[in-house]
Design a protein around this motif. Structure first.
Motif, PDB file in Angstrom:
ATOM      1  N   THR A 237       0.839  -1.206   0.000  1.00  0.00           N
ATOM      2  CA  THR A 237       0.000   0.000   0.000  1.00  0.00           C
ATOM      3  C   THR A 237       0.873   1.254   0.000  1.00  0.00           C
ATOM      4  O   THR A 237       0.608   2.211  -0.719  1.00  0.00           O
ATOM      5  CB  THR A 237      -0.944   0.004   1.211  1.00  0.00           C
TER       6      THR A 237
ATOM      7  N   ALA B  38       2.443   1.629  -3.400  1.00  0.00           N
ATOM      8  CA  ALA B  38       1.451   2.102  -4.379  1.00  0.00           C
ATOM      9  C   ALA B  38       1.150   3.582  -4.145  1.00  0.00           C
ATOM     10  O   ALA B  38       1.046   4.374  -5.092  1.00  0.00           O
ATOM     11  CB  ALA B  38       0.181   1.261  -4.281  1.00  0.00           C
ATOM     12  N   PHE B  39       0.998   3.934  -2.835  1.00  0.00           N
ATOM     13  CA  PHE B  39       0.738   5.333  -2.508  1.00  0.00           C
ATOM     14  C   PHE B  39       1.904   6.214  -2.938  1.00  0.00           C
ATOM     15  O   PHE B  39       1.715   7.289  -3.510  1.00  0.00           O
ATOM     16  CB  PHE B  39       0.462   5.451  -0.995  1.00  0.00           C
TER      17      PHE B  39
ATOM     18  N   PHE C 116       4.062   5.515  -5.275  1.00  0.00           N
ATOM     19  CA  PHE C 116       4.062   5.514  -6.742  1.00  0.00           C
ATOM     20  C   PHE C 116       3.042   6.534  -7.280  1.00  0.00           C
ATOM     21  O   PHE C 116       3.321   7.254  -8.227  1.00  0.00           O
ATOM     22  CB  PHE C 116       3.763   4.105  -7.268  1.00  0.00           C
ATOM     23  N   VAL C 117       1.868   6.587  -6.658  1.00  0.00           N
ATOM     24  CA  VAL C 117       0.829   7.542  -7.087  1.00  0.00           C
ATOM     25  C   VAL C 117       1.308   8.969  -6.853  1.00  0.00           C
ATOM     26  O   VAL C 117       1.131   9.855  -7.702  1.00  0.00           O
ATOM     27  CB  VAL C 117      -0.513   7.257  -6.365  1.00  0.00           C
ATOM     28  N   ILE C 118       1.951   9.221  -5.714  1.00  0.00           N
ATOM     29  CA  ILE C 118       2.457  10.581  -5.432  1.00  0.00           C
ATOM     30  C   ILE C 118       3.543  10.955  -6.427  1.00  0.00           C
ATOM     31  O   ILE C 118       3.536  12.051  -6.985  1.00  0.00           O
ATOM     32  CB  ILE C 118       2.958  10.676  -3.975  1.00  0.00           C
TER      33      ILE C 118
ATOM     34  N   ALA D 133       4.040   9.707  -9.417  1.00  0.00           N
ATOM     35  CA  ALA D 133       3.405   9.855 -10.737  1.00  0.00           C
ATOM     36  C   ALA D 133       2.676  11.182 -10.821  1.00  0.00           C
ATOM     37  O   ALA D 133       2.721  11.883 -11.848  1.00  0.00           O
ATOM     38  CB  ALA D 133       2.458   8.688 -10.998  1.00  0.00           C
ATOM     39  N   GLY D 134       1.993  11.587  -9.753  1.00  0.00           N
ATOM     40  CA  GLY D 134       1.288  12.885  -9.731  1.00  0.00           C
ATOM     41  C   GLY D 134       2.258  14.051  -9.874  1.00  0.00           C
ATOM     42  O   GLY D 134       2.016  14.995 -10.618  1.00  0.00           O
TER      43      GLY D 134
END
Length: 198
Positions: free
Chosen positions: A12, A15-16, A18-20, A22-23
């Motif tokens: 998690t 993934a979190f 990775f999302v940050i 990527a953002g």
């Protein structure tokens, strides 16, 4: 179970993260894209402005070339000491062709003054019929040079008339409208600014 929960937390968190990341990367890419788009638009506007300026410059160059040729033509017609004899001969020839007795009484080069154009001032007397003098004055005013009457006096020369008619003016003017007689005297002064007898 702890290890499964731990794997789940790590997954998690990854993934979190990775999302940050990527953002942030997408935001940075958007910022760079907007900056490049702004630069492209700025370059396009500069190019359009350059083309407009180039067109305006070409038009102004043509205008300046036309003005330069007109100024050269006008400068070529300015009365100089070299053209004074031609100017005087031209006036005498006009008077002779109109049947007027013509005599130059004074010739002066004009003074350079910022308010008045300089030129050649010619004082003269002329004698003849009213029609001949009128034709002479009209011919002087319609020549291809710039001339101003600075003095003008017209009088009847008839001996039978006890009160001679006198018409006088200063500045630019046209031929007077008085009745014709057997003989008239004209005393005038003209300022010739430019002369081109062609």
């Amino acid at each position: 179970m702890k290890s499964l929960l731990r794997i789940h937390y790590i997954g998690t968190f990854t993934a979190f993260l990775f999302v940050i990341v990527a953002g942030v990367l997408l935001w940075r890419a958007e910022t760079l894209l907007q900056a490049r788009k702004a630069r492209v638009l700025d370059v396009r506007d500069q190019l359009a402005s350059y083309e407009q300026n180039k067109k305006t410059f070409a038009e102004e160059s043509k205008t300046l070339e036309t003005i330069r040729s007109r100024v050269q033509a006008l400068e070529a017609d300015v009365v100089t000491t070299a053209t004074v004899p031609d100017t005087l001969s031209h006036l005498e020839a006009l008077a002779k062709s109109d049947g007027v007795a013509f005599s130059i009484t004074n010739v002066q080069n004009g003074q350079s003054d910022s308010s008045q154009p300089s030129g050649l001032t010619i004082d003269f007397t002329a004698n003849g019929s009213f029609a001949a003098l009128s034709m002479f004055i009209n011919h002087v005013l319609s020549q291809p040079y710039q001339v101003n009457f600075v003095r003008f006096a017209l009088s009847a020369a008839s001996k039978s008339d006890t009160t001679p008619s006198i018409v006088s003016s200063t500045g630019t003017g046209s031929a007077p409208t008085v009745g014709s007689g057997s003989g008239w005297n004209l005393i005038a002064g003209i300022q010739v600014i430019s002369f081109n007898p062609q």
